[in-house]
Structures are given as structure tokens and as C-alpha cells.
Design an enzyme around this catalytic site. Structure first.
Site, mmCIF file in Angstrom:
data_model
loop_
_atom_site.group_PDB
_atom_site.id
_atom_site.type_symbol
_atom_site.label_atom_id
_atom_site.label_comp_id
_atom_site.label_asym_id
_atom_site.label_seq_id
_atom_site.Cartn_x
_atom_site.Cartn_y
_atom_site.Cartn_z
ATOM 1 C CB SER A 146 -0.876 0.010 1.257
ATOM 2 O OG SER A 146 -1.515 1.264 1.430
ATOM 3 C CE1 TYR A 159 -3.671 -1.788 5.502
ATOM 4 C CE2 TYR A 159 -3.534 0.501 4.779
ATOM 5 C CZ TYR A 159 -3.671 -0.839 4.488
ATOM 6 O OH TYR A 159 -3.811 -1.253 3.176
#
Length: 262
Positions: A146, A159
Site C-alpha cells: 500500500s 495499518y
């Protein structure tokens, strides 16, 4: 001017294992690789979802099989890996985000679960299938990380930390196995609107999930990311796409997004 490179058609695609294939990017990637000629193996915890996708692909004339698998269960992953002597492609897509709390009040269990899935799950499957990827003579490991793995933002530390771990795993593996017939590709998507990512992150709160994409006319779709993965995987064997960051045009960074006013 040099010609644009095309997919390598000199070799017959083999088996492609896709984790987290029950929906979103994983399911779209399975479709893309199946269309590229790979025999796709779909894994996810939700058995009914991967079985339905395998049936869809089979009905369309592709080769597909489903396997219920929790990538954080090392014993189950090792058992799964015994079914394969050779694997051409592994797409480590299983992951996800939980919560958006600041560091001061973040839930340690959410952090632990994100690390277990995004990092340890990727480690488990990669370790278990690396011999089969090497035996193929032309293996590819894809880590779907990501943009969170490359820059931080407020409310995302858990995250972000997990995706930084996934990025470092891919980067280090590439160093350690150079000279073997296995390449390591990292695809780092930015804002992607799928049916479940934001909803899961916010514990099913649809209003909070919708705010993530508010005013953004065209976030990335799962198909956009899958197309990127399929393109990278189908480059000639000597071409390694180390890292490919893909964002929607409206997103300049993790914290700079153009939003249309209502």
C-alpha cells in the site's frame, strides 16, 4: 523510438496462487491472471466466496480451483503448500486495515491482527511456496502492499506499520534471493474503492466508510490494481518491476486528495 514491451508469449503460464481472493483486489487479480492463461488457485478464509469465483472462471473456460485458507495459520499454510511441486506466481494479497485511532488510543489487538495478516501471513505463504516457485524455473512473488507502506498519516499508524513491514519483507527478500529464478514485485496501491476495505476498517460503519471516498470522483477500482498486477507479472522473465505505486489522479499523496465540493 523503442517499441512498447508486451506480455511474454514464449512460455506457457503455470499455476498462480492468489491469497485473499474472496473479493476486491484478490478476486479481480484472479480474473486477470486467469485471462492471461494461468491456472489460478484461489485462497481465502471465506470458502463459499472462492468456490463461487472458481466456478465462474471455470464456466468461462479458465482453469481455477478454490482452497479455504487462513494465511495466519502456519500449519494450514504448510499443508496447502504440499499440493504443489511448481508454482509460477504467488500474489500475496491477503491483508486489510482495522480502525483509524491515534497511537494514544489505538487497540493493540487491532494492531496485532493487522500485523499477523499483512506481514506474518505474507511470510507464511511465501516461505511455504518458495521452493515450488524456485522449482518452476521462473517464479514471481507479488506483495500487494500500500502507499501506507511508504508514507504515514494521522490515524493510520497500525495499518501503516503493518504495510511498512510488508514493504520491507519484499525489499529484503529481493536482496536475499537474487541470482535465483524468482523475482519479487511490490505493488503499492493508493486510494482504492472496493466493496469491503473501508467498511471492514470502520467495523461496518457505512457512514464512516463512505467519507473515505467523499468528493473523489474516480478512486481506483479493484480492476485497476489487478490490471497493474497482471501487467507486472506478464513482463518477460528478465524484467523485474521492483516497486510500482499506483494512485488515482485525484490523490497526490496519502494526505493530499482533491475532493469535489457538493
Amino acid at each position: 523510438m523503442p517499441s512498447t514491451p508486451h506480455a511474454d508469449t514464449s512460455r506457457k503460464p503455470g499455476i498462480a496462487v492468489v491469497t485473499g481472493a474472496s473479493g476486491g483486489i484478490g478476486a479481480a487479480t484472479a480474473r486477470g491472471l486467469a485471462e492471461a492463461g494461468y491456472r489460478v488457485v484461489l485462497t481465502a478464509r471465506r470458502k463459499d466466496r472462492v468456490e463461487a469465483l472458481a466456478a465462474e472462471l471455470t464456466d468461462a473456460g479458465h482453469s481455477a480451483m478454490a482452497y479455504a485458507l487462513d494465511v495466519t495459520d502456519r500449519a494450514a499454510v504448510d499443508t496447502f503448500a504440499t499440493a504443489f511441486q511448481k508454482v509460477a506466481v504467488l500474489v500475496n494479497n491477503a491483508g486489510g486495515a482495522l480502525g483509524a485511532d491515534p497511537v494514544a488510543t489505538g487497540d493493540p489487538e487491532d494492531w496485532r491482527q493487522m500485523y499477523e495478516t499483512n506481514v506474518i501471513g505474507t511470510l507464511n505463504v511465501t516461505q511455504a511456496l518458495l521452493p515450488a516457485l524456485t522449482a518452476s524455473g521462473d517464479g514471481t512473488v507479488v506483495v500487494v502492499s500500500s502507499t501506507a507502506g511508504h508514507a504515514t498519516y494521522e490515524g493510520g499508524a497500525g495499518y501503516v506499520a503493518a504495510k511498512h513491514g510488508a514493504h520491507v519483507l519484499a525489499e529484503t527478500l529481493r536482496l536475499e534471493i537474487v541470482g535465483t529464478p524468482v523475482r519479487v514485485i511490490e505493488i503499492a496501491p493508493g486510494m482504492v474503492r472496493t466493496e469491503g476495505f473501508a467498511l471492514t476498517r470502520f467495523g461496518g460503519d457505512a457512514e464512516k466508510a463512505a467519507k473515505v471516498y467523499a468528493g473523489v470522483a474516480e478512486p481506483l477500482t479493484a480492476e485497476d490494481v489487478a490490471d497493474t498486477i497482471t501487467w507486472a507479472v506478464t513482463r518477460p522473465p528478465h524484467v523485474n518491476v521492483d516497486l510500482l505505486v499506483v494512485r488515482p489522479r485525484a490523490q497526490a499523496s496519502n494526505t493530499k486528495v482533491h475532493r469535489e465540493q457538493p
